[in-house]
Design a protein around this motif. Structure first.
Motif, PDB file in Angstrom:
ATOM      1  N   GLY A 276       4.044  -2.297 -16.197  1.00 22.14           N
ATOM      2  CA  GLY A 276       5.420  -1.953 -16.522  1.00 22.14           C
ATOM      3  C   GLY A 276       5.554  -0.989 -17.684  1.00 22.14           C
ATOM      4  N   ASP A 277       6.600  -1.186 -18.471  1.00 14.36           N
ATOM      5  CA  ASP A 277       6.929  -0.327 -19.607  1.00 14.36           C
ATOM      6  C   ASP A 277       6.945  -1.206 -20.852  1.00 14.36           C
ATOM      7  N   ILE A 278       5.826  -1.285 -21.560  1.00  7.32           N
ATOM      8  CA  ILE A 278       5.693  -2.198 -22.684  1.00  7.32           C
ATOM      9  C   ILE A 278       6.679  -1.859 -23.800  1.00  7.32           C
ATOM     10  N   GLU A 279       6.990  -0.566 -23.975  1.00  7.44           N
ATOM     11  CA  GLU A 279       7.933  -0.201 -25.047  1.00  7.44           C
ATOM     12  C   GLU A 279       9.338  -0.727 -24.766  1.00  7.44           C
ATOM     13  N   TYR A 280       9.766  -0.596 -23.503  1.00  4.63           N
ATOM     14  CA  TYR A 280      11.093  -1.106 -23.150  1.00  4.63           C
ATOM     15  C   TYR A 280      11.112  -2.627 -23.215  1.00  4.63           C
ATOM     16  N   TYR A 281      10.042  -3.252 -22.758  1.00  6.68           N
ATOM     17  CA  TYR A 281       9.931  -4.709 -22.839  1.00  6.68           C
ATOM     18  C   TYR A 281      10.043  -5.179 -24.295  1.00  6.68           C
ATOM     19  N   THR A 282       9.322  -4.502 -25.191  1.00  2.94           N
ATOM     20  CA  THR A 282       9.317  -4.911 -26.595  1.00  2.94           C
ATOM     21  C   THR A 282      10.679  -4.680 -27.241  1.00  2.94           C
ATOM     22  N   ALA A 283      11.267  -3.504 -26.986  1.00  6.01           N
ATOM     23  CA  ALA A 283      12.580  -3.203 -27.554  1.00  6.01           C
ATOM     24  C   ALA A 283      13.640  -4.179 -27.058  1.00  6.01           C
ATOM     25  N   SER A 284      13.490  -4.632 -25.825  1.00  3.86           N
ATOM     26  CA  SER A 284      14.494  -5.514 -25.217  1.00  3.86           C
ATOM     27  C   SER A 284      14.464  -6.926 -25.785  1.00  3.86           C
ATOM     28  N   THR A 285      13.408  -7.294 -26.536  1.00  2.00           N
ATOM     29  CA  THR A 285      13.369  -8.638 -27.121  1.00  2.00           C
ATOM     30  C   THR A 285      14.497  -8.842 -28.128  1.00  2.00           C
ATOM     31  N   ALA A 286      15.061  -7.739 -28.654  1.00  2.00           N
ATOM     32  CA  ALA A 286      16.188  -7.865 -29.582  1.00  2.00           C
ATOM     33  C   ALA A 286      17.351  -8.601 -28.922  1.00  2.00           C
ATOM     34  N   ALA A 287      17.454  -8.473 -27.589  1.00  2.00           N
ATOM     35  CA  ALA A 287      18.546  -9.132 -26.860  1.00  2.00           C
ATOM     36  C   ALA A 287      18.392 -10.652 -26.877  1.00  2.00           C
ATOM     37  N   ILE A 288      17.160 -11.154 -27.030  1.00  2.00           N
ATOM     38  CA  ILE A 288      16.950 -12.605 -27.060  1.00  2.00           C
ATOM     39  C   ILE A 288      17.679 -13.203 -28.251  1.00  2.00           C
ATOM     40  N   GLY A 289      17.611 -12.504 -29.402  1.00  2.00           N
ATOM     41  CA  GLY A 289      18.265 -13.008 -30.599  1.00  2.00           C
ATOM     42  C   GLY A 289      19.779 -13.011 -30.511  1.00  2.00           C
ATOM     43  N   LYS A 290      20.336 -12.300 -29.536  1.00  2.00           N
ATOM     44  CA  LYS A 290      21.798 -12.222 -29.382  1.00  2.00           C
ATOM     45  C   LYS A 290      22.328 -13.194 -28.325  1.00  2.00           C
ATOM     46  N   LEU A 291      21.432 -13.908 -27.652  1.00  2.00           N
ATOM     47  CA  LEU A 291      21.870 -14.823 -26.594  1.00  2.00           C
ATOM     48  C   LEU A 291      22.666 -15.989 -27.173  1.00  2.00           C
ATOM     49  N   THR A 292      23.706 -16.384 -26.432  1.00  2.00           N
ATOM     50  CA  THR A 292      24.501 -17.558 -26.793  1.00  2.00           C
ATOM     51  C   THR A 292      24.633 -18.440 -25.557  1.00  2.00           C
ATOM     52  N   GLU A 293      25.366 -19.547 -25.708  1.00  2.00           N
ATOM     53  CA  GLU A 293      25.576 -20.429 -24.561  1.00  2.00           C
ATOM     54  C   GLU A 293      26.375 -19.748 -23.451  1.00  2.00           C
ATOM     55  N   ASN A 294      27.072 -18.695 -23.787  1.00  2.00           N
ATOM     56  CA  ASN A 294      27.877 -17.976 -22.795  1.00  2.00           C
ATOM     57  C   ASN A 294      27.119 -16.832 -22.134  1.00  2.00           C
ATOM     58  N   SER A 295      25.857 -16.650 -22.496  1.00  2.00           N
ATOM     59  CA  SER A 295      25.064 -15.549 -21.955  1.00  2.00           C
ATOM     60  C   SER A 295      24.514 -15.895 -20.575  1.00  2.00           C
ATOM     61  N   HIS A 296      24.030 -14.851 -19.892  1.00  2.00           N
ATOM     62  CA  HIS A 296      23.517 -15.001 -18.526  1.00  2.00           C
ATOM     63  C   HIS A 296      22.172 -14.271 -18.450  1.00  2.00           C
ATOM     64  N   VAL A 297      21.124 -14.983 -18.076  1.00  2.00           N
ATOM     65  CA  VAL A 297      19.764 -14.437 -18.042  1.00  2.00           C
ATOM     66  C   VAL A 297      19.215 -14.493 -16.619  1.00  2.00           C
ATOM     67  N   TYR A 379       7.558 -12.086 -19.476  1.00  2.00           N
ATOM     68  CA  TYR A 379       7.257 -13.464 -19.887  1.00  2.00           C
ATOM     69  C   TYR A 379       6.516 -13.517 -21.224  1.00  2.00           C
ATOM     70  N   GLY A 380       5.347 -12.852 -21.265  1.00  2.00           N
ATOM     71  CA  GLY A 380       4.491 -12.942 -22.445  1.00  2.00           C
ATOM     72  C   GLY A 380       5.135 -12.359 -23.681  1.00  2.00           C
ATOM     73  N   VAL A 381       5.792 -11.210 -23.530  1.00  2.00           N
ATOM     74  CA  VAL A 381       6.447 -10.560 -24.672  1.00  2.00           C
ATOM     75  C   VAL A 381       7.577 -11.440 -25.196  1.00  2.00           C
ATOM     76  N   ALA A 382       8.350 -12.039 -24.284  1.00  2.00           N
ATOM     77  CA  ALA A 382       9.457 -12.913 -24.676  1.00  2.00           C
ATOM     78  C   ALA A 382       8.956 -14.171 -25.374  1.00  2.00           C
ATOM     79  N   ILE A 383       7.919 -14.799 -24.833  1.00  2.00           N
ATOM     80  CA  ILE A 383       7.398 -16.033 -25.422  1.00  2.00           C
ATOM     81  C   ILE A 383       6.805 -15.768 -26.800  1.00  2.00           C
ATOM     82  N   ALA A 384       6.110 -14.644 -26.955  1.00  2.00           N
ATOM     83  CA  ALA A 384       5.565 -14.286 -28.277  1.00  2.00           C
ATOM     84  C   ALA A 384       6.706 -14.106 -29.270  1.00  2.00           C
ATOM     85  N   TRP A 385       7.783 -13.433 -28.866  1.00  2.00           N
ATOM     86  CA  TRP A 385       8.926 -13.215 -29.761  1.00  2.00           C
ATOM     87  C   TRP A 385       9.573 -14.541 -30.135  1.00  2.00           C
ATOM     88  N   LEU A 386       9.747 -15.412 -29.149  1.00  2.00           N
ATOM     89  CA  LEU A 386      10.379 -16.713 -29.390  1.00  2.00           C
ATOM     90  C   LEU A 386       9.576 -17.576 -30.356  1.00  2.00           C
TER      91      LEU A 386
END
Length: 392
Positions: A276-297, A379-386
């Motif tokens: 895939g695109d590791i740069e886009y994957y990594t940059a997109s982890t910022a969205a994890i920090g913005k998730l709320t109960e009203n978010s959709h994944v 998966y891996g990029v998200a879990i590492a960020w979390l």
């Protein structure tokens, strides 16, 4: 790994497109030298894409995709055309069988070009065409591409097609590496591989096998262990590993035990860059920090296996996300080739390592997310960020 066992995802994907009864199936049979596709004079014989793995001298392992005719009609015909459209997303190279009037073909040539897929035009059935050279010249005037004059029935032009495929290879074909520049010959690499129910008894999962094979090809020194044997393995080694590769689900455990000087990554993170695109994957982890109960994944799995207990995509990753964003976080899960066309309702997409998909198809999904301005990670990029873990 022998040629016959080369995964479909690692093969050059060559898709054949054309109208019903244009000779696509006959051409697949002629190119492969085998009767792999059902051939009939009745239009619409091919109802689903037919896959045939083979090797082309000078290229290596390939996968031919014989698609239903894109001029199919009726309700079932529309479904077949949809299958043909999906094949475009996976095609590295397209063989398009031309009709003399070129009414349908001009549209499909444009579609393929928009997807940056190299197109090889074929004027099939040369054995029965009255003036093939004149027809080829007319097609060249309309498209700017000179079609190859071929005949599946008499096997004329098969060598020309193979040579054309070699000339149209994608620029990055065979240039991708799972471990990239992380290691070189003589480096010590430790693979930490939990053998849970997702790894059937007596077998390793595909990313582990492919990574291990590449490390051996690179002449690395490879050591393997399960998670519970990590401490004992590290103590038994005379020096610290340059790189430790593990399963994303035990990232935190391995991170806490690894030597400070050893780099750490996971099979999923490696495949994020490989497929895939590791740069886009990594940059997109910022969205994890913005998730709320009203978010959709949206969580997208490449595999279509039946859900297992403690499945990483269906259980462990959702648990981690809900622990951070809230229990009411809405999570949709798709598998295999299923992937929504409209992604706008999602705040984040998380794709698996995609070991079952070829790079072209994964990149098409990422491009779809980018067009709709939806963050997409892995998966891996998200879990590492979390878990707050830096990765190699």
């Amino acid at each position: 790994m022998s040629l016959n066992n080369t995964p479909h995802s690692n093969r050059l994907h060559i898709a054949l497109f054309g109208r019903r009864n244009s000779g696509k199936s006959s051409l697949v049979n002629a190119l492969t030298g085998q009767e792999v596709a059902l051939v009939s004079d009745i239009p619409g014989t091919t109802t689903d894409p037919v896959l045939k793995a083979m090797e082309i001298h000078g290229i290596g392992p390939c996968l031919f995709i014989d698609t239903p005719g894109y001029d199919d009609e009726g309700e079932l015909g529309e479904m077949r055309v949809t299958r043909t459209w999906k094949a475009i997303e996976k095609a590295d190279i397209a063989l398009l069988l031309c009709h003399p009037d070129m009414v349908e073909e001009l549209h499909w040539i444009q579609l393929l070009k928009e997807k940056n897929i190299p197109v090889i035009l074929l004027l099939n059935k040369a054995d029965i065409l009255e003036e093939p050279e004149a027809t080829a010249s007319e097609i060249e005037k309309q498209t700017g591409i000179r079609p190859l004059i071929v005949s599946a029935k008499s096997r004329v032009g098969m060598k020309d097609i193979r040579q054309a495929i070699m000339r149209h290879l994608p620029e990055d074909f065979d240039a991708q590496s799972i471990t990239g520049h992380l290691v070189s010959a003589g480096d010590l690499v430790l693979l930490v591989m939990p053998q849970d129910i997702q790894a059937p008894k007596g077998r390793l999962i595909l990313p582990q096998v492919q990574t291990l094979r590449e490390l051996l090809d690179k002449k690395c020194l490879v050591m393997s262990c399960t998670t519970d044997q990590l401490e004992a393995t590290l103590q038994a080694l005379s020096r610290s590993p340059k790189l430790i590769i593990t399963d994303s689900q035990v990232f935190k455990t391995v991170y806490e035990l690894k030597p400070a000087e050893s780099m750490l990554t996971s099979f999923s993170v490696l495949f994020a860059a490989y497929k895939g695109d590791i740069e886009y994957y990594t940059a997109s982890t910022a969205a994890i920090g913005k998730l709320t109960e009203n978010s959709h994944v949206l969580i997208a799995e490449a595999c279509t296996h039946a859900p297992l207990s403690e499945d990483i995509g269906r259980v462990k990753l959702p648990r981690l996300l809900r622990k951070r964003a809230g229990e009411k976080l809405q999570i949709d899960i798709v598998s295999g080739n299923d992937f929504p066309t409209d992604l706008k309702k999602y705040d984040l997409i998380i794709q698996c390592g995609a070991c079952m998909f070829n790079r072209k198809y994964v990149l098409s999904r990422i491009e779809q997310a980018k067009r709709q301005q939806i963050p997409m990670t892995n998966y891996g990029v998200a879990i590492a960020w979390l878990n707050g873990i830096p990765i190699a």
